[in-house]
Design an enzyme around this catalytic site. Structure first.
Site, PDB file in Angstrom:
ATOM      1  N   LYS A  11       0.836  -1.205   0.000  1.00  0.00           N
ATOM      2  CA  LYS A  11       0.000   0.000   0.000  1.00  0.00           C
ATOM      3  C   LYS A  11       0.876   1.263   0.000  1.00  0.00           C
ATOM      4  O   LYS A  11       2.096   1.188   0.178  1.00  0.00           O
ATOM      5  CB  LYS A  11      -0.928  -0.044   1.223  1.00  0.00           C
ATOM      6  CG  LYS A  11      -1.925  -1.222   1.199  1.00  0.00           C
ATOM      7  CD  LYS A  11      -2.869  -1.161   2.394  1.00  0.00           C
ATOM      8  CE  LYS A  11      -3.835  -2.334   2.390  1.00  0.00           C
ATOM      9  NZ  LYS A  11      -4.804  -2.250   3.518  1.00  0.00           N
ATOM     10  N   HIS A 117      -1.931  -5.454   1.370  1.00  0.00           N
ATOM     11  CA  HIS A 117      -3.214  -6.109   1.124  1.00  0.00           C
ATOM     12  C   HIS A 117      -2.932  -7.523   0.647  1.00  0.00           C
ATOM     13  O   HIS A 117      -1.981  -7.744  -0.105  1.00  0.00           O
ATOM     14  CB  HIS A 117      -4.007  -5.367   0.039  1.00  0.00           C
ATOM     15  CG  HIS A 117      -5.186  -6.171  -0.450  1.00  0.00           C
ATOM     16  ND1 HIS A 117      -6.401  -6.142   0.183  1.00  0.00           N
ATOM     17  CD2 HIS A 117      -5.292  -7.072  -1.457  1.00  0.00           C
ATOM     18  CE1 HIS A 117      -7.224  -6.989  -0.444  1.00  0.00           C
ATOM     19  NE2 HIS A 117      -6.586  -7.557  -1.431  1.00  0.00           N
TER      20      HIS A 117
HETATM   21  P1  DAT Z   1      -7.620  -7.007   5.499  1.00  0.00           P
HETATM   22  O1  DAT Z   1      -6.824  -5.941   4.770  1.00  0.00           O
HETATM   23  O2  DAT Z   1      -6.850  -7.590   6.652  1.00  0.00           O
HETATM   24  O3  DAT Z   1      -8.197  -8.044   4.570  1.00  0.00           O
HETATM   25  P2  DAT Z   1     -10.295  -5.877   5.619  1.00  0.00           P
HETATM   26  O4  DAT Z   1     -10.503  -6.487   4.267  1.00  0.00           O
HETATM   27  O5  DAT Z   1     -11.284  -6.200   6.679  1.00  0.00           O
HETATM   28  O6  DAT Z   1      -8.834  -6.254   6.192  1.00  0.00           O
HETATM   29  O7  DAT Z   1     -10.237  -4.296   5.494  1.00  0.00           O
HETATM   30  C1  DAT Z   1      -9.626  -3.682   4.375  1.00  0.00           C
HETATM   31  C2  DAT Z   1      -8.797  -2.522   4.866  1.00  0.00           C
HETATM   32  O8  DAT Z   1      -9.633  -1.519   5.428  1.00  0.00           O
HETATM   33  C3  DAT Z   1      -7.813  -2.880   5.981  1.00  0.00           C
HETATM   34  O9  DAT Z   1      -6.603  -3.393   5.470  1.00  0.00           O
HETATM   35  C4  DAT Z   1      -7.639  -1.572   6.685  1.00  0.00           C
HETATM   36  C5  DAT Z   1      -9.006  -0.922   6.554  1.00  0.00           C
HETATM   37  N1  DAT Z   1      -9.820  -1.192   7.752  1.00  0.00           N
HETATM   38  C6  DAT Z   1     -10.415  -2.356   8.096  1.00  0.00           C
HETATM   39  N2  DAT Z   1     -11.096  -2.252   9.253  1.00  0.00           N
HETATM   40  C7  DAT Z   1     -10.916  -0.964   9.653  1.00  0.00           C
HETATM   41  C8  DAT Z   1     -11.353  -0.204  10.786  1.00  0.00           C
HETATM   42  N3  DAT Z   1     -12.130  -0.756  11.733  1.00  0.00           N
HETATM   43  N4  DAT Z   1     -10.969   1.096  10.872  1.00  0.00           N
HETATM   44  C9  DAT Z   1     -10.191   1.651   9.905  1.00  0.00           C
HETATM   45  N5  DAT Z   1      -9.743   1.001   8.817  1.00  0.00           N
HETATM   46  C10 DAT Z   1     -10.099  -0.292   8.696  1.00  0.00           C
HETATM   47 MG    MG Z   2      -9.607  -7.846   3.094  1.00  0.00          MG
END
Ligand code: DAT
Ligand code: MG
Length: 134
Positions: A11, A117
């Site tokens: 990222k 990611h």
């Molecule tokens: P991952 O990247 O571990 O697959 P995700 O798909 O649930 O996680 O979320 C995508 C992205 O969004 C993550 O890398 C960071 C951001 N994100 C997730 N949950 C968040 C939160 N509660 N507050 C702020 N950013 C968040």
């Molecule tokens: Mg994800």
């Protein structure tokens, strides 16, 4: 047990901090194979496609702002159970909670700025690889 392909992205924070090589080295040392790599800027349209499951979430505006803030490095990695193995090497979504020894656990602190990611399943891997390399 199967050979899989997964979509990995360094990222904007990871690129800006000069951690692309660090991320690549960790996956390489694990035994995974780098198949494709490209540096690009993500615009709003691409961000909405890539993060389609998150567009209605409260954190999406912040995520959109961040992911479009600078260049990213998009990659395809392959290997035995590559999807799960890469997720394990990355660590938990929130770097504060990610285990030491993982990319996010060792190098990150803030959840939005979590460096990498990685696809979370077979379906998302093929969808994301198509978006960035199709
Ligand atoms: P991952 O990247 O571990 O697959 P995700 O798909 O649930 O996680 O979320 C995508 C992205 O969004 C993550 O890398 C960071 C951001 N994100 C997730 N949950 C968040 C939160 N509660 N507050 C702020 N950013 C968040
Ligand atoms: Mg994800």
């Amino acid at each position: 047990m199967a050979i899989e392909s997964t979509f990995i992205m360094v990222k904007p924070d990871g690129v800006a901090r000069g951690l692309v090589g660090e991320v690549i080295a960790r996956f390489e040392r694990k035994g995974l194979t780098l198949e494709k790599i490209r540096k690009l800027d993500i615009d709003e349209d691409l961000a909405r496609r890539h993060y389609e499951e998150h567009v209605e979430k409260p954190f999406f505006p912040e995520l959109l702002d961040f992911i479009t803030s600078g260049p990213v490095v998009a990659m395809e990695w392959s290997g035995e159970s590559a999807i799960m193995v890469c997720r394990d090497l990355m660590g938990a979504t929130d770097p504060k909670k990610a285990a030491p020894g993982t990319i996010r656990g060792d190098l990150g602190l803030i959840v939005t700025h979590n460096l990498v990611h990685g696809s979370d399943g077979l379906e998302s891997a093929s969808r994301e690889l198509e978006i960035f390399f199709g």
